[in-house]
Scaffold this active site. Structure first.
Site, PDB file in Angstrom:
ATOM      1  N   CYS A  94     -38.769 -17.323  56.292  1.00 47.55           N
ATOM      2  CA  CYS A  94     -38.598 -18.283  54.881  1.00 47.55           C
ATOM      3  C   CYS A  94     -37.493 -17.878  53.953  1.00 47.55           C
ATOM      4  CB  CYS A  94     -39.809 -18.534  54.462  1.00 47.55           C
ATOM      5  SG  CYS A  94     -41.184 -18.134  55.295  1.00 47.55           S
TER       6      CYS A  94
ATOM      7  N   ARG B 104     -43.995  -7.513  62.684  1.00 49.43           N
ATOM      8  CA  ARG B 104     -44.966  -7.205  61.786  1.00 49.43           C
ATOM      9  C   ARG B 104     -45.971  -5.819  62.354  1.00 49.43           C
ATOM     10  NH1 ARG B 104     -47.420 -13.261  60.530  1.00 49.43           N
ATOM     11  NH2 ARG B 104     -45.249 -14.254  59.694  1.00 49.43           N
TER      12      ARG B 104
ATOM     13  N   GLN C  98     -40.880 -16.953  66.411  1.00 46.06           N
ATOM     14  CA  GLN C  98     -41.556 -17.946  66.020  1.00 46.06           C
ATOM     15  C   GLN C  98     -40.344 -19.280  66.214  1.00 46.06           C
ATOM     16  OE1 GLN C  98     -42.332 -16.799  62.109  1.00 46.06           O
ATOM     17  NE2 GLN C  98     -44.355 -16.883  62.548  1.00 46.06           N
TER      18      GLN C  98
ATOM     19  N   ASP D 221     -39.749 -21.413  64.202  1.00 45.25           N
ATOM     20  CA  ASP D 221     -40.133 -21.602  62.671  1.00 45.25           C
ATOM     21  C   ASP D 221     -38.822 -22.642  62.301  1.00 45.25           C
ATOM     22  OD1 ASP D 221     -41.056 -20.927  60.298  1.00 45.25           O
ATOM     23  OD2 ASP D 221     -40.160 -19.089  60.071  1.00 45.25           O
TER      24      ASP D 221
ATOM     25  N   HIS E   4     -38.089 -25.382  58.603  1.00 46.87           N
ATOM     26  CA  HIS E   4     -38.145 -25.347  57.191  1.00 46.87           C
ATOM     27  C   HIS E   4     -37.660 -26.779  56.717  1.00 46.87           C
ATOM     28  CE1 HIS E   4     -39.092 -21.109  57.240  1.00 46.87           C
ATOM     29  NE2 HIS E   4     -39.980 -21.406  56.597  1.00 46.87           N
TER      30      HIS E   4
ATOM     31  N   LYS F 140     -52.006 -25.743  53.681  1.00 41.03           N
ATOM     32  CA  LYS F 140     -51.439 -25.973  54.758  1.00 41.03           C
ATOM     33  C   LYS F 140     -52.341 -26.704  55.901  1.00 41.03           C
ATOM     34  CE  LYS F 140     -52.841 -21.363  56.885  1.00 41.03           C
ATOM     35  NZ  LYS F 140     -52.256 -20.209  57.507  1.00 41.03           N
TER      36      LYS F 140
ATOM     37  N   HIS G  80     -42.880 -25.777  55.294  1.00 40.44           N
ATOM     38  CA  HIS G  80     -42.773 -24.588  56.463  1.00 40.44           C
ATOM     39  C   HIS G  80     -43.503 -25.214  57.413  1.00 40.44           C
ATOM     40  CE1 HIS G  80     -42.151 -21.073  53.483  1.00 40.44           C
ATOM     41  NE2 HIS G  80     -42.473 -22.260  52.527  1.00 40.44           N
TER      42      HIS G  80
END
Length: 640
Positions: free
Chosen positions: A336, A365, A383, A385, A387, A467, A513
């Site tokens: 992000c 992580r 991911q 991912d 945005h 979310k 997100h």
């Protein structure tokens, strides 16, 4: 007093009634079936008074909250059985879980599988004894002293260190012989647990979940409202064992994980082929929907993580390194903040919005080694991912577009039973209550505009905002949370993102997100287990194996394989000097969708005999016809 029932009817009482008295007023059968009472959403014992006007539900074995009570009671029954059979065992804590219950015990000697049988037998006897559960309120110091005297040091420590002075201490007795510290609630007696339970395993645990503390032994079991549901659950576990992605990953030569790279995946050629097919399809869908794909750095200075707020919240999960110039860098745990940096370099006007930015972002992580689980829980993952930077007015339309794309993608992978959860503000969060009010209101309006049904998931929102969680139900009834869609007003403020609005003034964009598969590693594990390794043809790492009956057909087999490859199929040949039945069995075990068998006759006639996975029948086609048909069957879902 007025008690309001779920159907809106009201009952009047002159004195504060207990849950049992409310049930008896409604009907004798209900009172007999009642386990606990739900007062304004809170579960309580049947014999506790209801002190004021309230909305009340009577929880019976068919109620959605019944399993929680049955499993909690079963945990206490197990703890009593353990201490009767093994007096040296100290009990710590034993909560209900999503599928059962457990209790952690401190004991010098390990429990064995034979011990579990003895414990389970004694549990059935305690259930048959139908001992009453009785709630008592104790003085805090007296309770600590009691457990000290009993040799229960963990209970005494928890009371002194974990329960604030002045807070009520409750003890539950089971008959006259056993008691434990517990908040409750419990059903009226042990008999209400029933006999639909089974002890499953013993594993290690740590006191208070801290690996620096003493190691305990965790006995886990499962409990249900009926023998039928118990047997269904045990059957599901047997099927899950057959579908375990770790076993199939090894048998199908997809991937492996080893000690030198704990929590990271070594993808083998077949596994990487599967991975690339998933990525290719998701990328094509995102391109269709107008996403701009980017790539951001792996190592980012801690200064950015501090500005974004992640350093304070996720520092313990970050892998860090110190450079020669004394900068602390972190391997990114999410994408992000980096995406906001790209937005800040290029987007200046409201005319550019919505701006959809996507990345197949490689993240790291730290996960404790005990939490790692094949592809499901790793330290290095990718991911899907993305945005979406937009105006507040665009939240609804962007949410609708995202949900439509998400459902289309899930359907392509074989998932059509999708549940939506609305997760609101967590206890630890960034941003003011006013900002959260605004974000929750916007997201709720957006999901309601889609027409998709949803359930509330209190307190499970993300650090920056509420979310939506998208939960897939697989072929054997398990639920997997994969996709997310989060409304964030906080991060754009923290990282100073803005655009010039139609009014000529600067405004903060809203940041949505979103992820669909989430972690590719975990999603592929779910795919493996959903399909038990028998992937849809478009996903199968090897789509066709051309196998020969005799070496005289080797040249033709190579020609057939080449023709299939030119049509875009993933093809292998098996020219070994083995019997054809052996080859067919071996490639069937490898879950190859189609085996094209060729011998001298097929070579002369330029045909192939097709055998499909799971079928004993074969179909003889001209090679050109087979190439056309298999090419159509192997085509990925259309991205129009």
């Amino acid at each position: 007093m007025t008690i309001t029932l779920p159907d809106g009817n009201q009952l009047a009482f002159e004195q504060p009634p207990t849950g049992r008295e409310v049930a008896e007023r409604i009907g004798k059968r209900l009172a007999k079936d009642a386990l606990v009472v739900k007062v304004d959403g809170e579960l309580r014992d049947l014999d506790q008074p209801i002190p004021q006007d309230a909305r009340v539900e009577i929880v019976t074995p068919t109620h959605q909250d019944a399993r929680q009570i049955i499993r909690h009671d079963a945990a206490h029954v197990m703890a009593e059985a353990v201490q009767e059979l093994f007096p040296d065992a100290q009990v710590t804590f034993g909560p209900p879980t999503e599928t059962g219950f457990y209790y952690d015990f401190a004991r010098a000697h390990p429990f064995s599988s034979d011990d579990l049988e003895k414990i389970e037998k004694r549990m059935h006897e305690i259930v048959d004894a139908d001992k009453p559960f009785v709630r008592e309120v104790w003085d805090r110091d007296a309770a600590a002293h009691f457990f000290d005297q009993k040799g229960e040091k963990y209970k005494a420590q928890h009371i002194r260190e974990g329960i604030p002075k002045g807070e009520q201490i409750t003890i539950y007795r089971q008959g006259d012989d056993w008691l434990d510290l517990c908040r409750g609630p419990h059903a009226p007696s042990t008999g209400r647990v029933g006999h639909a339970f089974k002890l499953m395993k013993v594993s290690g645990a740590y006191w208070r979940g801290d690996p620096n503390n003493e190691q305990l032994q965790r006995i886990a079991g499962t409990a249900w409202e009926s023998e039928k549901r118990l047997n269904e659950y045990l059957t599901m576990l047997e099927e899950a064992e057959k579908r375990d992605h770790r076993r199939l990953g090894r048998e199908l030569d997809l991937f492996h994980i080893q000690e030198e790279a704990v929590g990271s995946v070594f993808w083998h050629p077949k596994g990487w082929t599967l991975y690339r097919q998933v990525e290719k399809y998701v990328r094509a869908m995102q391109e269709r929907e107008g996403y701009h794909e980017v790539k951001t750095p792996q190592l980012i200075d801690r200064a950015l993580w501090e500005r974004s707020g992640h350093w304070d919240k996720f520092r313990e999960a970050m892998f860090t390194a110190r450079s020669e110039d004394d900068h602390v860098l972190a391997l990114k745990p999410m994408n992000c903040p980096a995406h906001v940096q790209i937005f800040n370099k290029g987007i200046t006007s409201y005319r550019d919005l919505p701006y959809r930015m996507a990345e197949f972002g490689s993240c790291h992580r730290y996960e404790p080694s005990g939490a790692l689980h094949g592809l499901m829980r790793v330290r290095a993952f990718t991911q899907d991912d993305a945005h979406i930077f937009c105006t507040p007015e665009q939240i609804n339309s962007e949410t609708q577009k995202f949900c439509d794309m998400l459902l289309e993608i899930y359907k392509a992978f074989g998932f059509e039973d999708v549940r939506v959860k609305f997760s609101d503000r967590p206890e630890t969060r960034a941003g003011s209550d006013a900002v959260w009010d605004k974000a929750e209101s916007a997201l709720k309006e957006a999901i309601e505009a889609t027409g998709l049904p949803y359930t509330m998931n209190p307190g499970e929102g993300a650090f920056y905002g509420p979310k939506l969680e998208f939960v897939l139900r697989d072929a054997i009834g398990r639920d997997w949370q994969c996709g997310t869609h989060q409304v964030d007003f906080v991060l754009p403020e923290r990282l100073d993102a803005d655009y010039v609005g139609e009014d000529g003034n600067k405004h903060r964009p809203v940041m949505l997100h979103r992820a669909i598969v989430g972690s590719f590693e975990r999603f592929i594990a779910i795919l493996i287990e959903e399909h038990a390794g028998r992937f849809p043809m478009w996903l199968a790492p090897v789509q066709v194996t051309v196998a020969t009956i005799t070496s005289a057909a080797d040249d033709y087999a190579k020609q057939a394989a080449q023709a299939l490859r030119q049509a875009g199929l993933r093809v292998e040949t098996d020219l070994r000097n083995e019997k054809i039945n052996y080859k067919v069995r071996e490639h069937s075990n490898q879950k190859v969708p189609v085996i094209a068998v060729v011998g001298e006759r097929e070579a002369q006639e330029r045909t192939v005999a097709l055998r499909r996975l799971g079928s004993k029948q074969q179909e003889v086609l001209a090679l050109d016809d087979a190439v056309t048909r298999l090419g159509e069957e192997a085509a990925p879902p259309k991205v129009d």
